[in-house]
Design a protein around this motif. Structure first.
Motif, short mmCIF file in Angstrom:
data_model
loop_
_atom_site.label_atom_id
_atom_site.label_comp_id
_atom_site.label_asym_id
_atom_site.label_seq_id
_atom_site.Cartn_x
_atom_site.Cartn_y
_atom_site.Cartn_z
N SER A 79 0.84 -1.19 0.00
CA SER A 79 0.00 0.00 0.00
C SER A 79 0.88 1.24 0.00
O SER A 79 1.95 1.25 0.63
N PRO A 80 0.49 2.30 -0.71
CA PRO A 80 1.35 3.50 -0.81
C PRO A 80 1.77 4.07 0.54
O PRO A 80 2.93 4.47 0.72
N VAL A 81 0.83 4.10 1.49
CA VAL A 81 1.15 4.66 2.80
C VAL A 81 2.26 3.86 3.48
O VAL A 81 3.22 4.42 4.02
N ASN A 82 2.14 2.53 3.42
CA ASN A 82 3.14 1.69 4.07
C ASN A 82 4.49 1.74 3.37
O ASN A 82 5.55 1.69 4.03
N LEU A 83 4.49 1.83 2.05
CA LEU A 83 5.76 1.92 1.33
C LEU A 83 6.49 3.21 1.67
O LEU A 83 7.71 3.22 1.92
N ILE A 84 5.76 4.33 1.68
CA ILE A 84 6.36 5.62 2.03
C ILE A 84 6.85 5.59 3.47
O ILE A 84 7.95 6.07 3.78
N THR A 85 6.04 5.00 4.36
CA THR A 85 6.43 4.88 5.77
C THR A 85 7.70 4.09 5.92
O THR A 85 8.60 4.46 6.70
N LEU A 86 7.81 3.00 5.17
CA LEU A 86 9.00 2.15 5.26
C LEU A 86 10.25 2.91 4.83
O LEU A 86 11.28 2.87 5.51
N VAL A 87 10.17 3.59 3.70
CA VAL A 87 11.33 4.33 3.18
C VAL A 87 11.77 5.40 4.17
O VAL A 87 12.96 5.54 4.48
N LEU A 88 10.82 6.17 4.69
CA LEU A 88 11.15 7.24 5.64
C LEU A 88 11.72 6.66 6.94
O LEU A 88 12.65 7.24 7.52
N SER A 89 11.17 5.54 7.38
CA SER A 89 11.63 4.94 8.64
C SER A 89 13.06 4.42 8.51
O SER A 89 13.90 4.63 9.40
N VAL A 90 13.33 3.72 7.40
CA VAL A 90 14.69 3.21 7.19
C VAL A 90 15.67 4.38 7.06
O VAL A 90 16.79 4.33 7.60
N PHE A 91 15.26 5.43 6.36
CA PHE A 91 16.12 6.60 6.21
C PHE A 91 16.43 7.23 7.58
O PHE A 91 17.59 7.55 7.88
N PHE A 92 15.40 7.39 8.40
CA PHE A 92 15.60 7.93 9.75
C PHE A 92 16.54 7.02 10.55
O PHE A 92 17.43 7.50 11.26
N GLY A 93 16.34 5.70 10.43
CA GLY A 93 17.21 4.77 11.12
C GLY A 93 18.65 4.88 10.69
O GLY A 93 19.58 4.83 11.50
N LEU A 94 18.88 5.06 9.38
CA LEU A 94 20.24 5.21 8.87
C LEU A 94 20.91 6.45 9.44
O LEU A 94 22.10 6.43 9.79
N ILE A 95 20.15 7.54 9.50
CA ILE A 95 20.71 8.78 10.07
C ILE A 95 21.08 8.58 11.53
O ILE A 95 22.14 9.01 12.00
N VAL A 96 20.21 7.90 12.28
CA VAL A 96 20.51 7.61 13.69
C VAL A 96 21.75 6.74 13.80
O VAL A 96 22.60 6.95 14.67
N GLY A 97 21.87 5.74 12.91
CA GLY A 97 23.04 4.87 12.93
C GLY A 97 24.32 5.61 12.61
O GLY A 97 25.39 5.29 13.15
N VAL A 98 24.24 6.61 11.75
CA VAL A 98 25.42 7.39 11.38
C VAL A 98 25.90 8.25 12.55
O VAL A 98 27.10 8.42 12.75
#
Length: 504
Positions: free
Chosen positions: A15-34
């Motif tokens: 679903s579009p909402v979940n796909l966008i949520t996933l991309v944003l969440s992983v991106f946020f996680g990557l920034i936290v990991g950095v």
């Protein structure tokens, strides 16, 4: 039936909402990991409060995405700056930084990201394959077994995170168990340590405690460190050569994946242990032992695969036993409860499709993490250029908001401050925070099951030594405790340790 659950989970994911949520969440996680000092636990806790009003599927997907991103994001600064973005990335930095120093930083980042991708995929497969098996075994667990599991988790976590002083780790775990007793007890709803306060009768929320313990000390301590100078550019990724290196290290990937999942199954044992143990195993089995510590790609592959495969390992006992394998999965468990999901031995019968959904979420997060990690590898490190006088106040505000929105109470912010001070004191006195948090998480389970077991046995402790699973757990607990005494420390040399590996 398997196909039905898989298609159902895939339909929800697409679903579009979940796909966008996933991309944003992983991106946020990557920034936290950095960002050094910010952990996956903190990221999941911050996001948990913000997912309160969304559907359970979207909430869990976002938390899994940020979990995967945060764990894998640490490879970037480990290779470029010799600064582990996460504690687990210290094993990666040992060889990764040497790779970056010889002008192969881009290739090192590709190899590290791809290893993290494969480790996460391996863990996702294990969630699907091993969860039903462990769920069947877990049905044999009674109150005594769950009490001993909780105790074993706290003791093990205290032993492995205390920097060689297990007593400090056990004390921290005991303090966490004590804090978990505040509020109404789980058997008779009798108020304990509430001192007449209605708010304390409801207990203390996990998220403000977690943010206080882990976030507050990092914010304060960051002002004591000098601003880091970052490189102006990252070299080319050299994908073809990276894939060739990965192909030549297939046995290392598989071995490290197995180690990571097995470590993840043990409550309280984090990704850093899996990373170092995978690194040690790779070095022992390698034909090029002399390259380890001097820029070995095999070392980076082993560490990153082992670190990321523990995510699946942590989720298996979380789903089947309702026992979090790490502090990050502990917050994930709290989020599941918040959204009406009930992990545990009955999950396979009550919500059989959720196992498939979780495995698919991990798989999708792994692909998104790989793509985003490679795309932003030239830019993520620039976040470190932000003046900490600007960055840290922003993070502090996010911490306060994350504590407040979990139950919309100002008292949650006060709790965050209180446990922030506790976290600072523990940091000063070299007491690990992880056992404390795990004690808070597992305390209610230990307390309720022990009291229920004593009621059923008429106050007798005999079942501890007559039930087979109990006896096994008692032996494990005794071995962990006795191993800290001088008479048993001679055996320590037979096992790898971070310091020994680093020295070699």
């Amino acid at each position: 039936m398997t196909l039905h659950y898989t298609l159902e989970a895939l339909s929800s994911l697409m679903s579009p909402v979940n796909l966008i949520t996933l991309v944003l969440s992983v991106f946020f996680g990557l920034i936290v990991g950095v960002l050094p000092g910010l952990t996956s636990t903190m990221a999941i806790a911050l996001l948990t409060g913000l997912t309160y009003s969304v559907s359970a599927e979207t909430a869990i997907l976002s938390l899994v995405g940020v979990y995967v991103g945060a764990i894998s994001g640490g490879v970037q600064t480990a290779i470029l700056l010799n600064i582990p973005g996460t504690p687990a990335s210290a094993a990666t930095a040992l060889d990764g930084y040497k790779i970056g120093q010889r002008g192969e930083g881009g290739l090192g980042i590709f190899v590290g990201n791809f290893s993290a991708f494969l480790g996460t995929l391996f863990g996702a497969v294990c969630v699907l394959v091993l969860s039903p098996l462990l769920s069947t075994i877990s049905l044999k667990f009674g109150s005594w077994e769950f009490f001993l599991l909780a105790l074993f988790g706290v003791i093990m976590c205290g032993s492995l995170t205390s920097g060689g002083d297990a007593v400090k780790g056990w004390i921290a775990g005991a303090l966490g168990l004590f804090v978990s007793q505040i509020g109404l007890d789980g058997i008779n709803s009798y108020p304990r340590f509430s001192f007449g306060s209605v708010e304390l009768m409801a207990g203390i929320s996990l998220v403000p405690i977690m943010i206080g313990l882990f976030g507050f000390p990092e914010i304060v301590n960051s002002f004591k460190k000098q601003q880091i100078k970052v490189p102006t550019e990252v070299l080319d990724l050299r994908v073809k050569k990276g894939l060739k290196i990965m192909k030549g290290n297939t046995p290392t990937v598989f071995r490290s994946g197995v180690i990571g999942v097995l470590i993840g199954l043990v409550p309280g044992v984090g990704e850093d242990v899996a990373g170092w143990l995978s690194y040690w195993a790779a070095k022992v089995r390698s034909k090029k032992k002399e390259e380890f510590g001097k820029g070995s790609y095999e070392g980076v592959i082993a560490a990153e695969t082992g670190i990321n495969s523990t995510i699946g390992g942590h989720i298996i006992p979380l789903l089947t036993l309702a026992i979090p394998g790490s502090t990050s999965s502990a917050v994930l468990l709290a989020a599941m409860w918040l959204h009406g999901l009930r992990p545990g031995p009955l999950m396979m019968s009550e919500s059989p499709g959720f196992i498939y959904s979780m495995s698919l979420y991990l798989t999708a997060s792994a692909f998104v993490m790989l793509i985003l990690g490679l795309l932003i590898s030239r830019y993520t490190v620039k976040v470190l250029r932000i003046d900490k006088r600007i960055l840290m106040p922003v993070i502090f505000v996010i911490c306060a908001v994350g504590s407040y929105v979990i139950d919309n109470k100002i008292s949650s912010i006060y709790i965050m401050f209180i446990f922030g001070i506790v976290g600072l004191l523990m940091s000063k006195m070299k007491f690990p925070a992880s056992p404390f948090l795990l004690g808070v998480v597992l305390g209610p389970m230990a307390d309720t099951n022990l009291r229920r077991a004593l009621v059923l046995s008429g106050g007798s402790l005999e079942p501890l030594f007559t039930r087979p699973l109990c006896l096994i757990l008692v032996v494990f607990i005794l071995l962990v405790v006795l191993s800290q005494f001088n008479a048993f420390k001679k055996l320590k040399g037979l096992f790898p340790s971070k310091n020994n590996i680093a020295a070699k």
